[in-house]
Design a protein around this motif. Structure first.
Motif, PDB file in Angstrom:
ATOM      1  N   PRO A  79       0.824  -1.216   0.000  1.00 36.25           N
ATOM      2  CA  PRO A  79       0.000   0.000   0.000  1.00 36.25           C
ATOM      3  C   PRO A  79       0.857   1.266   0.000  1.00 36.25           C
ATOM      4  CG  PRO A  79      -0.026  -1.055   2.159  1.00 36.25           C
ATOM      5  CD  PRO A  79       0.654  -2.005   1.236  1.00 36.25           C
ATOM      6  N   LYS A  80       0.268   2.347  -0.474  1.00 33.48           N
ATOM      7  CA  LYS A  80       0.984   3.616  -0.554  1.00 33.48           C
ATOM      8  C   LYS A  80       0.825   4.406   0.742  1.00 33.48           C
ATOM      9  CE  LYS A  80       0.729   4.121  -5.582  1.00 33.48           C
ATOM     10  NZ  LYS A  80       0.360   4.999  -6.723  1.00 33.48           N
ATOM     11  N   TYR A  81       1.854   5.141   1.094  1.00 31.05           N
ATOM     12  CA  TYR A  81       1.806   6.038   2.245  1.00 31.05           C
ATOM     13  C   TYR A  81       2.045   7.468   1.762  1.00 31.05           C
ATOM     14  CZ  TYR A  81       6.912   5.612   1.916  1.00 31.05           C
ATOM     15  OH  TYR A  81       8.205   5.620   1.465  1.00 31.05           O
ATOM     16  N   PRO A  82       1.747   8.475   2.574  1.00 31.35           N
ATOM     17  CA  PRO A  82       1.901   9.868   2.137  1.00 31.35           C
ATOM     18  C   PRO A  82       3.327  10.178   1.675  1.00 31.35           C
ATOM     19  CG  PRO A  82       0.646   9.770   4.168  1.00 31.35           C
ATOM     20  CD  PRO A  82       1.139   8.383   3.919  1.00 31.35           C
ATOM     21  N   GLY A  83       3.438  10.733   0.477  1.00 33.89           N
ATOM     22  CA  GLY A  83       4.742  11.130  -0.045  1.00 33.89           C
ATOM     23  C   GLY A  83       5.451  10.054  -0.855  1.00 33.89           C
ATOM     24  N   LEU A  84       4.886   8.844  -0.926  1.00 30.21           N
ATOM     25  CA  LEU A  84       5.538   7.769  -1.681  1.00 30.21           C
ATOM     26  C   LEU A  84       5.379   7.994  -3.180  1.00 30.21           C
ATOM     27  CD1 LEU A  84       6.936   4.985  -1.850  1.00 30.21           C
ATOM     28  CD2 LEU A  84       4.657   3.955  -1.747  1.00 30.21           C
ATOM     29  N   GLN A  85       6.466   7.867  -3.921  1.00 34.05           N
ATOM     30  CA  GLN A  85       6.444   7.962  -5.376  1.00 34.05           C
ATOM     31  C   GLN A  85       7.099   6.708  -5.952  1.00 34.05           C
ATOM     32  OE1 GLN A  85       8.343  11.668  -6.448  1.00 34.05           O
ATOM     33  NE2 GLN A  85       6.517  12.861  -6.028  1.00 34.05           N
ATOM     34  N   ASN A  86       6.284   5.904  -6.618  1.00 29.82           N
ATOM     35  CA  ASN A  86       6.815   4.689  -7.242  1.00 29.82           C
ATOM     36  C   ASN A  86       7.420   5.040  -8.592  1.00 29.82           C
ATOM     37  OD1 ASN A  86       6.002   2.879  -5.174  1.00 29.82           O
ATOM     38  ND2 ASN A  86       3.904   2.989  -5.944  1.00 29.82           N
ATOM     39  N   PRO A  87       8.689   4.684  -8.828  1.00 29.75           N
ATOM     40  CA  PRO A  87       9.401   5.168 -10.025  1.00 29.75           C
ATOM     41  C   PRO A  87       8.874   4.642 -11.353  1.00 29.75           C
ATOM     42  CG  PRO A  87      10.748   3.583  -8.812  1.00 29.75           C
ATOM     43  CD  PRO A  87       9.568   3.887  -7.950  1.00 29.75           C
ATOM     44  N   LEU A  88       8.094   3.562 -11.346  1.00 33.29           N
ATOM     45  CA  LEU A  88       7.618   2.998 -12.608  1.00 33.29           C
ATOM     46  C   LEU A  88       6.186   3.419 -12.959  1.00 33.29           C
ATOM     47  CD1 LEU A  88       9.045  -0.640 -12.658  1.00 33.29           C
ATOM     48  CD2 LEU A  88       9.723   1.307 -14.061  1.00 33.29           C
ATOM     49  N   ASP A  89       5.543   4.181 -12.119  1.00 31.67           N
ATOM     50  CA  ASP A  89       4.185   4.624 -12.420  1.00 31.67           C
ATOM     51  C   ASP A  89       4.174   5.504 -13.667  1.00 31.67           C
ATOM     52  OD1 ASP A  89       3.489   3.246 -10.212  1.00 31.67           O
ATOM     53  OD2 ASP A  89       2.815   4.957  -9.034  1.00 31.67           O
ATOM     54  N   ASP A  90       3.188   5.262 -14.538  1.00 33.20           N
ATOM     55  CA  ASP A  90       3.004   6.051 -15.770  1.00 33.20           C
ATOM     56  C   ASP A  90       4.209   5.943 -16.710  1.00 33.20           C
ATOM     57  OD1 ASP A  90       0.492   6.967 -14.849  1.00 33.20           O
ATOM     58  OD2 ASP A  90       1.485   8.520 -13.665  1.00 33.20           O
ATOM     59  N   THR A  91       4.783   4.751 -16.790  1.00 33.49           N
ATOM     60  CA  THR A  91       5.902   4.501 -17.703  1.00 33.49           C
ATOM     61  C   THR A  91       5.370   3.994 -19.042  1.00 33.49           C
ATOM     62  OG1 THR A  91       7.419   3.973 -15.885  1.00 33.49           O
ATOM     63  CG2 THR A  91       8.002   3.152 -18.071  1.00 33.49           C
ATOM     64  N   ASN A  92       5.800   4.621 -20.136  1.00 37.10           N
ATOM     65  CA  ASN A  92       5.387   4.220 -21.479  1.00 37.10           C
ATOM     66  C   ASN A  92       6.574   3.659 -22.245  1.00 37.10           C
ATOM     67  OD1 ASN A  92       2.445   5.457 -22.152  1.00 37.10           O
ATOM     68  ND2 ASN A  92       3.542   6.765 -20.710  1.00 37.10           N
ATOM     69  N   ARG A  93       6.414   2.462 -22.802  1.00 40.76           N
ATOM     70  CA  ARG A  93       7.445   1.866 -23.641  1.00 40.76           C
ATOM     71  C   ARG A  93       6.751   1.307 -24.890  1.00 40.76           C
ATOM     72  NH1 ARG A  93       9.688   4.593 -20.760  1.00 40.76           N
ATOM     73  NH2 ARG A  93      11.390   4.172 -19.308  1.00 40.76           N
ATOM     74  N   ILE A  94       6.773   2.082 -25.962  1.00 37.92           N
ATOM     75  CA  ILE A  94       6.074   1.725 -27.191  1.00 37.92           C
ATOM     76  C   ILE A  94       7.103   1.405 -28.272  1.00 37.92           C
ATOM     77  CG2 ILE A  94       4.377   2.446 -28.897  1.00 37.92           C
ATOM     78  CD1 ILE A  94       3.280   2.150 -26.060  1.00 37.92           C
ATOM     79  N   LEU A  95       6.936   0.240 -28.913  1.00 38.29           N
ATOM     80  CA  LEU A  95       7.840  -0.197 -29.976  1.00 38.29           C
ATOM     81  C   LEU A  95       7.156  -0.041 -31.332  1.00 38.29           C
ATOM     82  CD1 LEU A  95       9.160  -3.511 -28.353  1.00 38.29           C
ATOM     83  CD2 LEU A  95      10.278  -1.267 -28.365  1.00 38.29           C
ATOM     84  N   HIS A  96       7.959   0.311 -32.337  1.00 33.56           N
ATOM     85  CA  HIS A  96       7.462   0.456 -33.702  1.00 33.56           C
ATOM     86  C   HIS A  96       8.344  -0.367 -34.643  1.00 33.56           C
ATOM     87  CE1 HIS A  96       4.756   3.716 -32.504  1.00 33.56           C
ATOM     88  NE2 HIS A  96       5.773   4.225 -31.815  1.00 33.56           N
TER      89      HIS A  96
END
Length: 362
Positions: A223-240
């Motif tokens: 679970p998340k606590y106040p001030g925690l920032q997970n480094p992989l949140d909202d990571t985009n890796r799109i291949l073409h």
């Protein structure tokens, strides 16, 4: 000297003379300004007192026999849900293929809108019922491939056609849920490894056509606590027009967050480094997204604390008393200068701010 005289001599607030108690416009102006300043500083100090701050402590991790929760929420815009599986392996030798406990899949159209929900891939489940295999071994013998292809029943062939149609229509998949793994180093990965190697070959016509483009909406180890920032949140890796394997090397740090109410929240924070390996025509492995995690032996304890009430009172007295003293000094200076401008100018030309006590109005 009587007792009353002794007590009177201790009075720190002697009564001022009547001529010093005259009310003036300048005195009112300075008083109003002083009150505004004191009110502003009081509100600031009150907010400073009520605001909590955190203290970090470190100790050896003594937890044993507990599980490690892994919260995942990812989108694969180029792979349908029927071919995706979540596999996990750890250092204890436990290997699970196509985990289905607390894992859900949402079918997405090419615009990213939900068009269906699946709990477990029927195709993957069927293939594991008929073919028990190790996903990381190479099954490339031509004769064995013919045997497997001949043994495919009609329902499997229909599902293969369905998957091909989904890929043609640009169907994607959102995978989310919670993995409960043992508290030892290991990895979990999302890929098409749950498929029989020959079925996968029929669907994709080679590993180079497996597009593992992904978006990590949320990845956390508790679970998340106040001030925690997970480094992989909202990571985009799109291949073409290419494919390959993504590997995220994660260092998990056990963490306890202690609220001001003494409530304890056990969780984990982590750091991550990333590696991408493009696939080539000689590779026998299939593209995948790996999350390789290891646990730190150190536990971080984060405690919420609040400043003491005595600390608040001390700062408040200093702020209010200092403001009152400064406004009194300014008022004395203004009144003294109002009698004669010559009294406020030093012979050398600069203002005189300090006068003998006998010259002050109060």
């Amino acid at each position: 000297m009587g007792m009353k005289q002794v007590i009177k001599s201790l009075d720190a607030f002697p009564r001022a003379e009547d001529h010093l108690l005259q009310k003036t416009q300048s005195g009112a102006l300075v008083s109003v300004i002083g009150l505004i300043i004191m009110a502003t500083l009081f509100v600031h100090e009150l907010g400073y007192y009520l605001t909590t701050y955190t203290v970090h402590q470190m100790s050896v991790d003594l937890k044993r026999g507990e599980t490690l929760p892994i919260h995942i929420n990812m989108t694969f815009p180029s792979l349908p849900c029927d071919v995706l599986s979540v596999d996990a392996i750890d250092m204890s030798g436990k290997h699970e293929v196509d985990l289905d406990t607390n894992i859900w899949k949402l079918r997405l159209n090419m615009d990213g809108h939900i068009i269906g929900t699946e709990y477990i891939s029927d195709l993957v489940e069927k293939e594991h019922t008929h073919h028990k295999h190790d996903d990381h071994k190479d099954h490339d013998e031509h004769s064995e491939q013919k045997i497997h292809l001949q043994n495919l029943d009609e329902s499997t062939e229909n599902i293969i056609k369905k998957v091909k149609e989904a890929i043609k229509n640009g169907e994607g998949c959102r995978v989310y849920g919670v993995l409960d793994v043992q508290r030892v180093a290991g990895n979990f990965h999302i890929s098409v490894h749950g498929l029989n190697i020959y079925v996968a070959q029929m669907i994709f016509d080679g590993a180079k056509n497996v597009n593992v483009s992904h978006v990590i909406h949320d990845l956390s180890f508790g679970p998340k606590y106040p001030g925690l920032q997970n480094p992989l949140d909202d990571t985009n890796r799109i291949l073409h027009d290419t494919s390959g394997t993504f590997k995220y090397y994660i260092k998990v740090v056990p963490t306890e967050y202690r609220y001001i109410s003494k409530e304890v929240l056990p969780t984990n924070q982590f750091s991550v480094s990333e590696y991408y390996s493009p696939i080539n025509q000689y590779d026998r492995t299939w593209p995948a997204v790996y999350f390789l995690y290891d646990l730190s032996p150190i536990t971080v304890t984060i405690k919420e604390e609040r400043r003491s009430f005595l600390h608040f009172i001390t700062r408040l007295c200093a702020v209010l008393g200092g403001t009152f003293a400064v406004t009194g000094f300014v008022l004395n200076y203004l009144l003294y200068c109002s009698s004669s401008i010559d009294h406020c100018i030093h012979p050398h030309g600069w203002p005189i701010f300090f006068r003998p006590k006998s010259e002050l109005l109060f």
